[in-house]
Each structure stands twice: as C-alpha cells, then as structure tokens.
Design a protein around this motif. Structure first.
Motif, PDB file in Angstrom:
ATOM      1  N   SER A   1      36.346  -7.234 -16.039  1.00 38.45           N
ATOM      2  CA  SER A   1      37.606  -7.688 -16.617  1.00 38.45           C
ATOM      3  C   SER A   1      37.471  -9.051 -17.280  1.00 38.45           C
ATOM      4  CB  SER A   1      38.681  -7.745 -15.526  1.00 38.45           C
ATOM      5  OG  SER A   1      38.287  -8.603 -14.475  1.00 38.45           O
ATOM      6  N   SER A   2      36.408  -9.807 -16.964  1.00 36.81           N
ATOM      7  CA  SER A   2      36.190 -11.085 -17.649  1.00 36.81           C
ATOM      8  C   SER A   2      35.473 -10.883 -18.979  1.00 36.81           C
ATOM      9  CB  SER A   2      35.378 -12.027 -16.753  1.00 36.81           C
ATOM     10  OG  SER A   2      34.074 -11.499 -16.517  1.00 36.81           O
ATOM     11  N   TYR A   3      35.057  -9.653 -19.266  1.00 36.84           N
ATOM     12  CA  TYR A   3      34.412  -9.343 -20.551  1.00 36.84           C
ATOM     13  C   TYR A   3      35.385  -8.674 -21.510  1.00 36.84           C
ATOM     14  CZ  TYR A   3      29.768 -10.431 -18.662  1.00 36.84           C
ATOM     15  OH  TYR A   3      28.685 -11.061 -18.139  1.00 36.84           O
ATOM     16  N   VAL A   4      36.080  -7.638 -21.026  1.00 34.51           N
ATOM     17  CA  VAL A   4      36.961  -6.869 -21.896  1.00 34.51           C
ATOM     18  C   VAL A   4      38.259  -6.602 -21.155  1.00 34.51           C
ATOM     19  CG1 VAL A   4      35.142  -5.744 -23.235  1.00 34.51           C
ATOM     20  CG2 VAL A   4      35.929  -4.695 -21.106  1.00 34.51           C
TER      21      VAL A   4
ATOM     22  N   LEU B   1      41.468  -0.196 -16.806  1.00 33.22           N
ATOM     23  CA  LEU B   1      40.070  -0.604 -16.752  1.00 33.22           C
ATOM     24  C   LEU B   1      39.598  -0.507 -15.309  1.00 33.22           C
ATOM     25  CD1 LEU B   1      37.639  -1.782 -18.302  1.00 33.22           C
ATOM     26  CD2 LEU B   1      38.509  -4.050 -17.733  1.00 33.22           C
ATOM     27  N   GLU B   2      38.606   0.346 -15.069  1.00 29.00           N
ATOM     28  CA  GLU B   2      38.097   0.534 -13.727  1.00 29.00           C
ATOM     29  C   GLU B   2      37.320  -0.711 -13.279  1.00 29.00           C
ATOM     30  OE1 GLU B   2      39.497   2.818 -12.172  1.00 29.00           O
ATOM     31  OE2 GLU B   2      38.200   4.565 -12.035  1.00 29.00           O
ATOM     32  N   ASP B   3      37.472  -1.022 -11.997  1.00 32.87           N
ATOM     33  CA  ASP B   3      36.774  -2.190 -11.458  1.00 32.87           C
ATOM     34  C   ASP B   3      35.268  -1.948 -11.425  1.00 32.87           C
ATOM     35  OD1 ASP B   3      39.128  -3.531 -11.081  1.00 32.87           O
ATOM     36  OD2 ASP B   3      39.408  -2.803  -9.027  1.00 32.87           O
TER      37      ASP B   3
ATOM     38  N   GLY C   1      26.872  -9.034 -12.044  1.00 30.39           N
ATOM     39  CA  GLY C   1      27.549  -9.737 -10.966  1.00 30.39           C
ATOM     40  C   GLY C   1      28.884 -10.342 -11.356  1.00 30.39           C
ATOM     41  N   VAL C   2      29.314 -10.172 -12.595  1.00 32.17           N
ATOM     42  CA  VAL C   2      30.585 -10.724 -13.063  1.00 32.17           C
ATOM     43  C   VAL C   2      31.546  -9.566 -13.284  1.00 32.17           C
ATOM     44  CG1 VAL C   2      31.712 -12.073 -14.872  1.00 32.17           C
ATOM     45  CG2 VAL C   2      29.379 -12.625 -14.165  1.00 32.17           C
TER      46      VAL C   2
ATOM     47  N   ASP D   1      24.024  -5.480 -24.056  1.00 25.92           N
ATOM     48  CA  ASP D   1      24.953  -4.351 -23.931  1.00 25.92           C
ATOM     49  C   ASP D   1      25.417  -4.284 -22.481  1.00 25.92           C
ATOM     50  OD1 ASP D   1      23.311  -2.232 -22.353  1.00 25.92           O
ATOM     51  OD2 ASP D   1      21.946  -2.812 -23.978  1.00 25.92           O
ATOM     52  N   PHE D   2      26.517  -3.591 -22.285  1.00 26.77           N
ATOM     53  CA  PHE D   2      27.018  -3.365 -20.924  1.00 26.77           C
ATOM     54  C   PHE D   2      27.903  -2.118 -20.939  1.00 26.77           C
ATOM     55  CE2 PHE D   2      29.952  -6.180 -23.028  1.00 26.77           C
ATOM     56  CZ  PHE D   2      31.196  -5.704 -22.694  1.00 26.77           C
TER      57      PHE D   2
END
Length: 864
Positions: A492-495, A481-483, A488-489, A517-518
């Motif tokens: 990695s705290s989402y998926v 997972l790319e940073d 602003g969050v 969406d993101f």
C-alpha cells in the motif's frame, strides 16, 4: 329447520400440496351460516391461510361460499337455492378450489346442497277444459297436465288425487325419465242430458314434511257422441340430430288417424310438455304434425329431449305419443384456460419442480372432443404436469439462471382431441429474480503495466476492470488492494486502488535502480450478501530513465593526491597508457557508455577508445614531449538527454621515477592553480565591486559632509580649527606635505597551498612623535619595535620567519598618506630563511616582484 352437516375428510396428497374435503349442507341457509372449519379439516394453520393469501376459485364463478381467513371457516355468502343451482340433477354440489401461495398449495372442497321441501307442486295451467262425447266408452283415457315440483327426492312430487271420482279415476304410468304420465280414465258412462258440464279437481302432493300440494281445475263439457279417438301410427319416435343443426331443421313428422268422419275425424297436433324448455326449443305444425327446431341446440346444456305430442279430434278425443331427440356432440367449444394461482417472479435458485402456476382447463364438449392436453414452448426450463382432472400445473424442469435469461414469456397452449382440434392459449410473463451466484470476473487473467521511474506520486498507472454477471447490487463491483509486502514494505506504500473505478495510482516516486518490478493482488468484490470475490495478479514494471550520470571507477580521483600514469619515452604507437573504467547504474541504452578525449596537453600524442576507454599513444613518444601530460576524458551515456562525467588522467612521459619527481612540485601547483583560478576570479570581482561601491558612497558622504561644514564655518564667527587626518605629520619645519606611509601585509601558509591564506599584521603600534624643530604640530607615525633613531622616517616590519613549505604573498597594500617628492625613505626587511628556501627559484621570483613593487619615487632604497 335443523341444520345438517356431513363432513367427509378425504385427503388425496399430490406431492404434499393437494387435498380434498367434502361438506353437506341444506339449501336456503341464511347468509353467514357456517359450512365447515376448513383450517381444522385440512390441517392448515390460520397464519398460513393469511400469509398464503388463501382464496376460493369456482368453475362458474358463482360466489355462494366465502372463506373467513381469520377464523379458518367456510361461510355461506349468498342464499343457495338448490333448484336454481342444479334443477332436477342429484346430487347437487358446489365444487370449490382453495389455493395458497408461497409455496403454492391446492385443495379441493365439495359442498353438497341437500334439498328441503321449499317448493309445492304446481301446474302450469290453472285449469284444463275437455269436450267429451257422451258416447265415450268406459275406459276412455284423457291425458292430464302433469304437476311440477322443483324439489327432488322425497320432497318431490309423490301422488295425484282426482275429486270427485263419480265418472273418472286417475291412472298413473311411470316414464323412462322417472316422471309419471297422468291420465283421467272414464269409469262411468256420461250422459249429456243428465249433466252437461262436470268440474273436477286434480291435486298433486309431495312427500315432504310438512306436505305441500297444488291443484288444477278440470272442466268437462259433454258433447254429442264421438266414439273414435285419434290413433298415432307409432307411440315413440326417435330422432338423432347434431347440435350444430340450424333453426327450422325438421326433426320428424307424427301422424294420427281418426276413424270418425266430418269434424269428429279432423285431427290437430300439439306439444304438451310443461316442465322443461321443449315448447321453446321445438314447434309442431298443428295440421301436418311436422316437428321442427326453433332454437340452436347446445349439447353441453342438454343432450336429450322428450317431446310429448297430443293428437285431438273435434270430438274431444285425444291420443298422445313421444318423440325422443338425442343431440350428438360436435367439437364446437375450445378449451377454456383459467389461471387459479400464479407467481410473477421466481428466484433463480429455486428447486427443480417448484410450482409456478396452476391452471383449470374446461372443455364442455364430450368424448374425444372434451379431452384436453396442455403443452408449452420448447427450450424453456419448465414443464406442464397434470395434477388432477382438468387441473394442470406449470413447474420448473431444470435449474434457472438469470444471467442466461432474466425473464420468460411462456405460452401455454391447451388443445382438445376433436376433429378439427380446437385450442386456446395464454401467455405468462415470469421474471427470474437474481441471486448472488456469480463472482466478479476480471477481463484478463493477469495484468502487466509499465511506469517510468521518477514519476509524480498519485500518477494513474492503469485500470483493472472486472464484470459481474449478476444484477443490481449483486453486480456492483468494488476493488480492494490485497495486503502483501514488497521487499518487506507494505504494497500500500507503493500503489493504491480506487474502490469504484479500479484505477491504480502510484503512491510514491519509483526508482528503477532500487526496484525494477513488483507484484501485488487486487480483489474485486461484489455487493451481494454474502459477497463474492475474485483476485487478479498485477505486475508493475519500472522503466528506466537516464537519471544517473556515469560513475568513474578508475582512475580514482582523490582530493589531496594526484594519480598518474607513466609512459616511457621509448613507447611505440598504440602503447596502452591506461584504461578509464566507468559504470552507469541505469539500464539499456541509458547505460551504454562512450569515451572521448575532451582536453589534452598534446592531443596528437594520445587517443581514447570510444567503447573500451583505453588510452593509447597514437605516435612515437619523443624527447621533446613534456613530462607532465594532463588528459581530460569525458564519459557519456546513450540516454536522452545524455549524461556525462569527466576524469583527469595525469600522464608522466619519463623513463624513470626520479625524472617524474623533479617535476612533481610544479605539477601540483599548476593543477591547483587551474582548479581554483575561476573561483578566485569570481571572488575578486565580487570584492572589488563591493569596495568600489562602498568607496563611492563614502566619498560622496564625505564631500557632502565637508561642504556642509564649510558652509557652517563660513557663516559663523568661531575660529577655524584645522582638521588633520590620521597619521598627519608636519615635518621639515612644517612646510612640507604629509608623509607617505607604506603598509605591507604578508600572507603565509603553514603547509600546502590548499590551505587558506592567513594574514598577519605587523608587530607595530601607532606613535605620535613631536619633532622639536617643528612649529608645534604633532606628527602621527607608526613606531616599530625595530625603529632606528637615526632614520628620518623609517617603517619596519617585524621579522618574518618562513617554513620550508610554500610561501605565498597574498596581498601587498601600500598606502602613502603624504610625502614630498624627492624625500628619502628607507625600508628594511630583515627576513631570515632556510638554506633550501634560498635556492628556490619561486622564492627568488617572489622577492624580485616585491622589490619592483616597492621601488618608486617615494622610496629611495629597499633592503632585504
């Protein structure tokens, strides 16, 4: 014997990997003798000889020379006999090829074998016998057997000597093949009567140092006169024959005539060759002179034969002739393919022109039959190159790609130019080793996935998949997972992404109302060195759930106030009273709102628009319609299941504001009463149930206690002491029962009815009064500050001052302990209140209720 070494350093560079060196050594060198320093002469490092797995290749596989890779020298492996190796051929040489691997290098080494005088001349026969007529004329010639010397050059046969030389001398004639014809010539007339037998010695001498020789004995029997020798019709016969001729094929017929008669004229034929294999290959009929083939010819072994035929009569006279046989070549040998050096595996990033295999192709045929061309299959990235005569190399012709072809089966076919053409083939299996030259490729250029909000953390959303065309470790794909950040969050705290499977999991529970969406990037990286990678964009779309009820924006509902609308009594049908405005933070059909009238004071008077929430009159307002109208409107969304919210709209049907205010007070009381009714009912039920259970337990306990006390007193001699309960009083001479005591508690509020009830106790204290007329029993009573001395029993409450606000009598508890029926009791309530409160209908009703509650047979009168 002194060792002679001649070194010729001739480097013929073919692309910087081919060279040639020539050495010269004598034959018969001992095993392990030094031939030459091949590493120094070729300029090759000793480490290169060892790492390149240097080895020697010879065409006939004869292992006479060996390579010492540690010293970089060529040594004699087996004793070399020049005569056995080359026969009479000069010069005699060994042709070697030295090959190296990784990278492939090829060198040609020629070792010339010099002759030494190790063979003495010899005769095939130890003796020869002649029968010569005494009438033989001077000059008569007799052919002698030639000596054979395997050595060549100066070490070969040089001269003959005949002893004694009284009657004969030697005559030598040079032949076309370089040999000499030896004849014994009569130089003195023979006389049988003088000497019937003669013995001569023929000595053959070579030119070596030291000089070697061989001898043969010649025995001559002198016969009676035979003065005519046989004579051939021709001295030389020429024959051309195909190498494919079968056994028994007649080559020629020789003929010799003898002028003598009888036995002296009878001629016989014989083959006199001794040095070669002519007597084995051919035969002659001794009577007819027919020369025929007894073995299969092979042009590649011998191209030319000379057959020496001798004709003899019975008188001992001879004559000789020669048959020259030329063998013609036929295309009877296919090319022979010998793999000198090969590579089983080659990297796919090898440069164009990399040598894969070196071949040596031999075709013993001659001319066009011996010309060889090699080719390979089409549509392969390789080609054949001729490096030198009879040597071919297989090289790469274009760039290799293991992903297109991981191995090649290359068939090399070598054909000669004979008619018909003969060919040979060999198949090479070549593996292409993998190089990490392909980055992982995702199945799609971008991904979109949907997830319903309020999901469980850790839920699998979907899977990304990438494939790598490489092999083994180079094709092992890991997902990263790319940073990045979302609002602003960190993403990695989402998926999160599973490194092995590419499964994307939700780390948190999503809320559609916060984020719809993101985007984020997933990197697929292989396990090569260095690793290659590729990225793909993933878009997560949050799907809405019906998790939010509608929110009413208007009318605004507050805890301490009543928001209302005014409708004039002259309003017509369809008059817009108000509009309920609500929103739903959900989306789609979950946010579609509908409005319904749930409850109303008069449902026939108002209606609510299903879609717009407008409250309108559906009939003409009349004077009979109540002023206060309470409408309950429910707002529902279209979700599954649907959610709703309710709003209360207070409508005043009046033409002026003063008419509304006159009903405002009762309106608020009714509203609050309805709102709190349910709560108080539940609370009262709980309290009553608790008190009932408690009282039941207490009564049972008291009963048990009294029963046990009575049992104790019954069986004891102690005096009985009566038990007097609290407030016990023996009045009227002690003959009556306990009086009834009335307790009143008033609940009051200081401002509004929304406040909690406050309970006040009467300002009295318990007093024990001794009645002088009684029999000594004390009376327990309540003595108030306002006690009247003339009252038989008076219970008074302290004065209660009420404010202008609402007064609520929360509870009135009457507890009459003991009192005779018919006894009089007066209860005074001195209460002072304001003038405005006195005129209140609600207050008058409260006093009326209190009067009815206290008026009973126990209380004679109640005063306020």
């Amino acid at each position: 014997m002194r060792r002679q070494v001649l070194l010729f350093a001739l480097m013929l560079f073919l692309g910087s990997v081919f060279g040639q060196v020539t050495y010269s050594i004598p034959e018969e060198m001992s095993k392990g003798s030094l031939v030459g320093n091949i590493a120094q002469d070729l300029g090759v490092d000793l480490k290169r000889l060892r790492s390149g797995k240097a080895r020697i290749y010879t065409e006939d596989n004869a292992a006479y020379i060996e390579l010492n890779k540690d010293r970089g020298v060529l040594l004699v492996k087996e004793r070399i006999d020049r005569e056995a190796l080359c026969g009479q051929t000069t010069p005699c040489a060994l042709h070697l090829q030295i090959t190296l691997e990784d990278p492939i290098e090829f060198f040609t080494v020629t070792v010339e074998i010099n002759d030494i005088n190790d063979n003495a001349p010899s005769f095939k026969k130890q003796e020869m016998k002649f029968r010569i007529s005494e009438s033989a004329v001077i000059g008569a010639k007799f052919v002698l057997e030639r000596a054979m010397d395997l050595d060549v050059g100066v070490n070969g046969l040089q001269s003959y000597a005949l002893k004694p030389t009284d009657n004969f001398h030697l005559k030598l004639q040079n032949q076309q093949d370089g040999s000499k014809k030896v004849e014994m010539v009569l130089q003195k007339q023979l006389d049988r009567e003088t000497q019937q037998h003669l013995s001569l010695t023929l000595t053959a001498t070579d030119g070596g140092d030291p000089q070697l020789s061989g001898t043969m004995q010649i025995h001559i029997s002198v016969l009676d006169a035979n003065d005519n020798a046989p004579v051939f019709t021709q001295e030389v016969y020429k024959v051309v024959i195909m190498e494919t001729a079968s056994k028994g094929t007649v080559l020629a017929t020789v003929s010799a005539l003898d002028a003598d008669e009888g036995s002296n004229g009878k001629v016989t034929y014989s083959i006199t060759n001794t040095l070669d294999d002519v007597p084995v290959m051919f035969r002659i009929d001794e009577d007819s002179g027919v020369v025929s083939l007894t073995q299969i010819l092979d042009y590649e072994k011998a191209k030319h034969y000379e057959i020496h035929v001798q004709a003899s009569d019975d008188g001992g006279l001879t004559e000789s002739c020669k048959i020259i046989v030329d063998v013609t070549d036929t295309n009877d040998n296919p090319p022979s393919i010998n793999i000198m050096s090969r590579t089983n595996s080659i990297s796919e990033n090898s440069n164009v022109g990399t040598v894969v295999t070196i071949f040596n192709v031999q075709d013993p045929d001659s001319g066009e039959n011996g010309k060889v061309a090699c080719n390979i299959d089409e549509h392969v990235p390789f080609q054949m190159k001729t490096t030198s005569k009879k040597f071919f190399s297989l090289v790469t012709d274009s760039e290799l790609d293991r992903e297109r072809a991981s191995e090649y089966n290359i068939t090399v076919t070598c054909s000669d130019e004979g008619v018909p053409s003969l060919s040979s083939s060999v198949t090479l299996n070549l593996h292409i080793s993998d190089v990490n030259d392909n980055a992982p490729v995702f199945e799609r250029s971008s991904y979109e996935a949907y997830i319903v909000e309020n999901n469980t953390p850790g839920l699998s959303i979907f899977t990304v998949k990438a494939r790598d065309a490489d092999w083994n470790q180079n094709a092992r794909v890991s997902y990263i997972l790319e940073d990045s950040s979302v609002n602003g969050v960190p993403v990695s705290s989402y998926v999160s992404v599973s490194a092995d499977s590419g499964v994307i999991h939700a780390v948190r529970s999503f809320d559609y109302e916060q984020i719809k969406d993101f985007h984020f990037c997933v990197k697929a990286q292989d396990g090569g060195s260095p690793p290659l990678s590729s990225n793909v964009t993933v878009k997560i779309l949050i799907q809405d759930q019906n998790d939010n009820p509608p929110q009413v924006l208007y009318p605004v509902q507050t805890g301490g106030s009543v928001v209302g609308e005014m409708v004039p009594r002259s309003a017509d049908v369809g008059y817009l009273v108000s509009k309920v405005v609500a929103v739903d933070v959900d989306s789609g059909q979950n946010a579609w709102l509908s409005y319904k009238l749930q409850k109303a004071t008069d449902r026939a008077l108002f209606e609510v628009g299903l879609q717009n929430g407008e409250i309108r009159t559906i009939r003409q307002v009349t004077d009979k319609d109540p002023v206060n109208q309470k409408l309950t409107v429910i707002v529902e969304d279209n979700g599954q299941p649907s959610r709703s919210a309710t709003v209360i709209v207070n409508v005043a049907v009046a033409d002026s504001f003063s008419e509304v205010m006159s009903e405002f007070t009762d309106f608020k009381q009714d509203k609050e009463y309805n709102d709190n009714l349910t709560f108080y009912l539940v609370l009262a039920l709980a309290v009553v149930s608790f008190l009932f259970i408690t009282c039941l337990v207490v009564i049972i306990s008291v009963k048990i206690y009294r029963w046990r006390q009575s049992r104790v007193l019954y069986h004891s001699n102690l005096p009985v002491i009566p038990y007097y309960p609290p407030r016990y009083s023996d009045t009227l001479g002690g003959t009556g029962t306990l009086q009834h005591v009335y307790n009143y508690e008033v609940c009051r509020t200081t401002d509004s009815r929304k406040s909690d009830c406050k309970f006040g106790r009467a300002g009295s204290q318990n007093v024990l009064i001794m009645d002088p007329s009684s029999t000594g029993t004390m009376q327990r009573s309540e003595k108030s500050i306002l006690d009247e001395p003339d009252s038989p029993l008076e219970v008074r409450k302290n004065e209660l001052f009420l404010s202008d606000s609402r007064v609520c009598v929360c509870s009135l508890l009457t507890n009459i302990r003991t009192m005779d029926r018919g006894s009089a009791c007066s209860l005074f309530f001195p209460i002072s209140f304001s003038r405005s409160l006195k005129s209140s209908m609600h207050f008058r009703l409260t006093l009326y209720s209190l009067h009815n509650a206290l008026s009973s047979e126990y209380v004679s009168r109640v005063h306020f």
